[in-house]
Scaffold this active site. Structure first.
Site, PDB file in Angstrom:
ATOM      1  N   THR A 164     -12.829  52.124  -3.245  1.00  0.00           N
ATOM      2  CA  THR A 164     -13.604  53.276  -3.715  1.00  0.00           C
ATOM      3  C   THR A 164     -14.277  53.900  -2.499  1.00  0.00           C
ATOM      4  O   THR A 164     -15.124  53.272  -1.866  1.00  0.00           O
ATOM      5  CB  THR A 164     -14.648  52.802  -4.745  1.00  0.00           C
ATOM      6  OG1 THR A 164     -13.947  52.150  -5.804  1.00  0.00           O
ATOM      7  CG2 THR A 164     -15.458  53.968  -5.286  1.00  0.00           C
ATOM      8  N   VAL A 180      -9.721  43.297  -6.164  1.00  0.00           N
ATOM      9  CA  VAL A 180      -8.768  44.401  -6.340  1.00  0.00           C
ATOM     10  C   VAL A 180      -7.439  44.112  -5.646  1.00  0.00           C
ATOM     11  O   VAL A 180      -6.367  44.249  -6.245  1.00  0.00           O
ATOM     12  CB  VAL A 180      -9.377  45.726  -5.815  1.00  0.00           C
ATOM     13  CG1 VAL A 180      -8.329  46.819  -5.725  1.00  0.00           C
ATOM     14  CG2 VAL A 180     -10.504  46.169  -6.731  1.00  0.00           C
ATOM     15  N   ARG A 201     -22.211  39.612  -8.015  1.00  0.00           N
ATOM     16  CA  ARG A 201     -22.772  40.645  -7.150  1.00  0.00           C
ATOM     17  C   ARG A 201     -23.643  41.606  -7.976  1.00  0.00           C
ATOM     18  O   ARG A 201     -23.215  42.119  -8.986  1.00  0.00           O
ATOM     19  CB  ARG A 201     -21.634  41.409  -6.446  1.00  0.00           C
ATOM     20  CG  ARG A 201     -20.932  40.539  -5.401  1.00  0.00           C
ATOM     21  CD  ARG A 201     -19.769  41.252  -4.745  1.00  0.00           C
ATOM     22  NE  ARG A 201     -18.578  41.296  -5.572  1.00  0.00           N
ATOM     23  CZ  ARG A 201     -17.401  41.775  -5.158  1.00  0.00           C
ATOM     24  NH1 ARG A 201     -17.282  42.275  -3.951  1.00  0.00           N
ATOM     25  NH2 ARG A 201     -16.351  41.777  -5.956  1.00  0.00           N
ATOM     26  N   ASN A 220     -17.203  56.088 -12.603  1.00  0.00           N
ATOM     27  CA  ASN A 220     -18.200  55.013 -12.574  1.00  0.00           C
ATOM     28  C   ASN A 220     -19.606  55.537 -12.823  1.00  0.00           C
ATOM     29  O   ASN A 220     -20.409  54.889 -13.499  1.00  0.00           O
ATOM     30  CB  ASN A 220     -18.145  54.261 -11.236  1.00  0.00           C
ATOM     31  CG  ASN A 220     -17.096  53.163 -11.271  1.00  0.00           C
ATOM     32  OD1 ASN A 220     -16.385  53.001 -12.263  1.00  0.00           O
ATOM     33  ND2 ASN A 220     -16.969  52.411 -10.201  1.00  0.00           N
ATOM     34  N   GLU A 242     -13.185  44.004 -13.907  1.00  0.00           N
ATOM     35  CA  GLU A 242     -13.169  42.551 -13.772  1.00  0.00           C
ATOM     36  C   GLU A 242     -13.300  41.946 -15.161  1.00  0.00           C
ATOM     37  O   GLU A 242     -13.997  42.469 -16.019  1.00  0.00           O
ATOM     38  CB  GLU A 242     -14.325  42.090 -12.880  1.00  0.00           C
ATOM     39  CG  GLU A 242     -14.041  42.365 -11.414  1.00  0.00           C
ATOM     40  CD  GLU A 242     -15.199  41.989 -10.504  1.00  0.00           C
ATOM     41  OE1 GLU A 242     -16.023  41.133 -10.881  1.00  0.00           O
ATOM     42  OE2 GLU A 242     -15.277  42.563  -9.408  1.00  0.00           O
ATOM     43  N   CYS A 296     -19.538  47.280  -8.382  1.00  0.00           N
ATOM     44  CA  CYS A 296     -19.139  48.694  -8.371  1.00  0.00           C
ATOM     45  C   CYS A 296     -20.229  49.672  -8.780  1.00  0.00           C
ATOM     46  O   CYS A 296     -20.604  50.532  -7.989  1.00  0.00           O
ATOM     47  CB  CYS A 296     -17.907  48.875  -9.251  1.00  0.00           C
ATOM     48  SG  CYS A 296     -16.471  48.035  -8.579  1.00  0.00           S
TER      49      CYS A 296
HETATM   50  N1  LIG Z   1     -14.123  44.631  -8.051  1.00  0.00           N
HETATM   51  C1  LIG Z   1     -13.823  45.627  -8.874  1.00  0.00           C
HETATM   52  O1  LIG Z   1     -13.911  45.494 -10.090  1.00  0.00           O
HETATM   53  C2  LIG Z   1     -13.342  46.946  -8.338  1.00  0.00           C
HETATM   54  C3  LIG Z   1     -12.742  47.853  -9.215  1.00  0.00           C
HETATM   55  C4  LIG Z   1     -12.290  49.071  -8.701  1.00  0.00           C
HETATM   56  C5  LIG Z   1     -12.482  49.375  -7.361  1.00  0.00           C
HETATM   57  N2  LIG Z   1     -13.096  48.484  -6.536  1.00  0.00           N
HETATM   58  C6  LIG Z   1     -13.238  48.846  -5.124  1.00  0.00           C
HETATM   59  O2  LIG Z   1     -12.201  48.187  -4.392  1.00  0.00           O
HETATM   60  C7  LIG Z   1     -12.684  47.809  -3.092  1.00  0.00           C
HETATM   61  C8  LIG Z   1     -12.526  46.316  -2.899  1.00  0.00           C
HETATM   62  O3  LIG Z   1     -13.329  45.667  -3.868  1.00  0.00           O
HETATM   63  P1  LIG Z   1     -13.206  44.108  -4.190  1.00  0.00           P
HETATM   64  O4  LIG Z   1     -14.108  43.839  -5.333  1.00  0.00           O
HETATM   65  O5  LIG Z   1     -11.772  43.738  -4.253  1.00  0.00           O
HETATM   66  O6  LIG Z   1     -13.846  43.500  -2.848  1.00  0.00           O
HETATM   67  P2  LIG Z   1     -13.836  41.993  -2.370  1.00  0.00           P
HETATM   68  O7  LIG Z   1     -15.032  41.828  -1.519  1.00  0.00           O
HETATM   69  O8  LIG Z   1     -13.589  41.082  -3.528  1.00  0.00           O
HETATM   70  O9  LIG Z   1     -12.521  41.911  -1.441  1.00  0.00           O
HETATM   71  C9  LIG Z   1     -12.388  42.514  -0.193  1.00  0.00           C
HETATM   72  C10 LIG Z   1     -11.531  41.603   0.691  1.00  0.00           C
HETATM   73  O10 LIG Z   1     -11.266  42.258   1.939  1.00  0.00           O
HETATM   74  C11 LIG Z   1     -11.264  41.274   2.958  1.00  0.00           C
HETATM   75  N3  LIG Z   1     -11.407  41.910   4.248  1.00  0.00           N
HETATM   76  C12 LIG Z   1     -12.506  42.390   4.859  1.00  0.00           C
HETATM   77  N4  LIG Z   1     -12.197  42.918   6.048  1.00  0.00           N
HETATM   78  C13 LIG Z   1     -10.859  42.773   6.208  1.00  0.00           C
HETATM   79  C14 LIG Z   1      -9.932  43.131   7.238  1.00  0.00           C
HETATM   80  N5  LIG Z   1     -10.332  43.761   8.332  1.00  0.00           N
HETATM   81  N6  LIG Z   1      -8.630  42.820   7.055  1.00  0.00           N
HETATM   82  C15 LIG Z   1      -8.202  42.187   5.943  1.00  0.00           C
HETATM   83  N7  LIG Z   1      -9.040  41.832   4.939  1.00  0.00           N
HETATM   84  C16 LIG Z   1     -10.343  42.123   5.073  1.00  0.00           C
HETATM   85  C17 LIG Z   1     -12.404  40.355   2.564  1.00  0.00           C
HETATM   86  O11 LIG Z   1     -12.297  39.097   3.206  1.00  0.00           O
HETATM   87  C18 LIG Z   1     -12.206  40.285   1.051  1.00  0.00           C
HETATM   88  O12 LIG Z   1     -11.375  39.201   0.673  1.00  0.00           O
HETATM   89  C19 LIG Z   1     -14.116  48.313  -3.015  1.00  0.00           C
HETATM   90  O13 LIG Z   1     -14.132  49.596  -2.453  1.00  0.00           O
HETATM   91  C20 LIG Z   1     -14.526  48.395  -4.476  1.00  0.00           C
HETATM   92  O14 LIG Z   1     -15.538  49.335  -4.694  1.00  0.00           O
HETATM   93  C21 LIG Z   1     -13.524  47.282  -6.983  1.00  0.00           C
END
Ligand SMILES: NC(=O)c1ccc[n+]([C@@H]2O[C@H](COP(=O)([O-])OP(=O)(O)OC[C@H]3O[C@@H](n4cnc5c(N)ncnc54)[C@H](O)[C@@H]3O)[C@@H](O)[C@H]2O)c1
Length: 438
Positions: A121, A11, A330, A210, A154, A262
């Site tokens: 989220t 994201v 995942r 979702n 994604e 998700c």
């Molecule tokens: N993947 C999707 O399709 C999607 C879609 C909509 C919403 N979301 C939501 O968005 C959020 C993020 O999802 P994602 O898939 O991008 O997760 P992800 O795991 O791909 O990315 C999260 C990133 O945050 C970093 N991180 C962790 N702690 C940190 C800190 N203290 N400082 C800086 N960086 C830090 C991690 O290293 C990682 O790179 C979640 O809440 C998810 O539910 C995801």
């Protein structure tokens, strides 16, 4: 505008890159040093169609930068996005430690007005908790907290972000609202709406979306299971109901259960929220139960076909990611299926165009990996199709037959027509359709 994106995962990276594309100066932060180094050297840590060229364009134009330095990100930005993980905690509720931890760090660093945006989220009430964490060390005049859930998918994340069906912004601050409107205007030029609402409604909107989509999948999976028993064809049923405008055609495909980062965690988290508010959310419980069972269906079908003797059998697997066009595994059904087969003494050789590296980290030497789809088939008792990558849709069936030990396909995604399988002489089991037996 100057924007910082804290968390540079699926994201954060997509959002940050797309914000740079519309002329903003974006600094993406991550604690994962390896990831930041990769990005700084021009490499993408994830596979996402369309991302590469806009990433390149914006890094070259000097609008998109990466760092591990949170302080630098705070100094850079007017708007700070939190795109951090919210994984399920032990009890199923969303783990907010990443979000609240960063909010506390920010509270010690901010010196002038910033908008802090929850893009992760997060459960209802999180914006208030983030506000409280920031207010521990910070004058409330110096910040606003906004809930701006992300709806990108994604596999089509860039397209979704650049042309969203809608943007949801939860805030009661007119100042934050004006900034968010200005930021998102280039993305809604075609008239798609930005919905402004309060923070709690925005947080709820994401979980409701979702959970509803997961409900559609579990519903169709149950219809498919019933179709198998009554001798109907779920593909025809899907078309028959999808043309009703009240239902719509999308998201009605049955399969081997929903996965990804998700749906599983968000449905579980909403059920947990309901529990916390003493509400018995019966549908959600069923949605989760149906999905757990659906992920086991492929192995059950194999057990039936091989008279409960899977020990010594060898299977080719095509597709590992939880859906096509992503390398994300995942909660992918493939993980459950591979574990199930290994537990019953079978062996596996797999192929996926993008997810092999991730799968290797999980299964190591316990399974085999192929360089291409056909190599995976050598000496296999059957081919299992677990992800509907386009590449698998029109294979060279002659080559496929030559490599397999037996012309047997178990298709968890219904990618082949039953007529074709019949003509080509395969034993073919799919989802919610009659089995083709030769
Ligand atoms: N993947 C999707 O399709 C999607 C879609 C909509 C919403 N979301 C939501 O968005 C959020 C993020 O999802 P994602 O898939 O991008 O997760 P992800 O795991 O791909 O990315 C999260 C990133 O945050 C970093 N991180 C962790 N702690 C940190 C800190 N203290 N400082 C800086 N960086 C830090 C991690 O290293 C990682 O790179 C979640 O809440 C998810 O539910 C995801």
């Amino acid at each position: 505008m100057n924007i910082s994106m804290i968390g540079t995962g699926y994201v954060g990276l997509v959002s940050g890159t797309c914000f740079a594309e519309t002329g903003n100066h974006v600094l993406c932060v991550d604690i994962n040093e390896e990831k930041v180094q990769m990005l700084q050297s021009g490499q993408l840590p994830i596979y996402e169609p369309e991302l590469e060229h806009i990433f390149e364009r914006n890094t070259k134009a000097g609008r998109l930068h990466f760092t591990t330095d949170l302080q630098k990100a705070v100094a850079h930005a007017d708007i700070i996005f939190l795109a951090l993980p919210t994984p399920p905690g032990e009890d199923g509720s969303a783990d907010l430690s990443y979000i609240l931890g960063v909010a506390r760090d920010l509270s010690k660093m901010i010196t002038n007005y910033k908008v802090i945006v929850d893009k992760s989220t997060v459960p209802v009430g999180t914006a208030e908790r983030v506000h409280a964490a920031l207010a521990e060390h910070l004058d409330p005049q110096l910040f606003d907290v906004v809930s701006n859930p992300e709806f990108l998918r994604e596999g089509v994340a860039v397209e979704d972000f650049m042309k969203p069906d809608r943007v949801v912004v939860g805030t009661t601050s007119p100042k934050a609202q004006a900034l968010m409107k200005q930021l998102y205007e280039p993305f809604v030029r075609q008239g798609n709406p930005i919905y402004f609402m309060d923070e709690r409604s925005a947080e709820m909107t994401k979980y409701a979306a979702n959970s509803y989509l997961a409900t559609r999948i579990s519903f169709m999976n149950e219809i498919a299971n019933l179709c198998e028993r009554v001798g109907a064809n779920v593909d025809d049923v899907r078309l028959g109901i999808g043309s009703d405008l009240r239902i719509g055609k999308r998201f009605l495909f049955p399969g081997i259960g929903y996965g990804g980062s998700c749906f599983p965690k968000d449905v579980q988290a909403l059920a947990k929220t309901a529990e916390e508010y003493d509400y018995d959310f019966k549908i959600l419980k069923s949605v989760m139960q149906v999905n757990t069972l659906q992920k086991q269906i492929m192995v059950e079908k194999l057990q039936t076909y091989y008279n409960n003797e899977l020990a010594g059998k060898h299977f080719a697997i095509w597709g590992l990611s939880f859906k096509p066009n992503t390398d994300d595994i995942r909660e992918a059904p493939s993980l459950h299926i591979i574990n199930g087969l290994l537990a019953l003494g079978a062996t596996v050789c797999c192929y996926d165009p993008e997810a092999m590296d991730h799968i290797k980290k999980i299964f190591g030497n316990s399974i085999q990996y192929a360089e291409n789809p056909y190599d995976a088939l050598t000496d296999a008792d059957a081919l299992l199709i677990l992800t509907e990558w386009n590449l698998f849709r029109t294979p060279d069936f002659q080559k496929l037959s030559n490599h397999l030990k037996s012309k047997t396909i178990f298709d968890g995604r219904n990618i082949y027509s039953m007529e074709q399988m019949n003509e080509l002489g395969f034993y073919y089991e799919s989802v919610g359709r009659k089995t083709i037996k030769q």
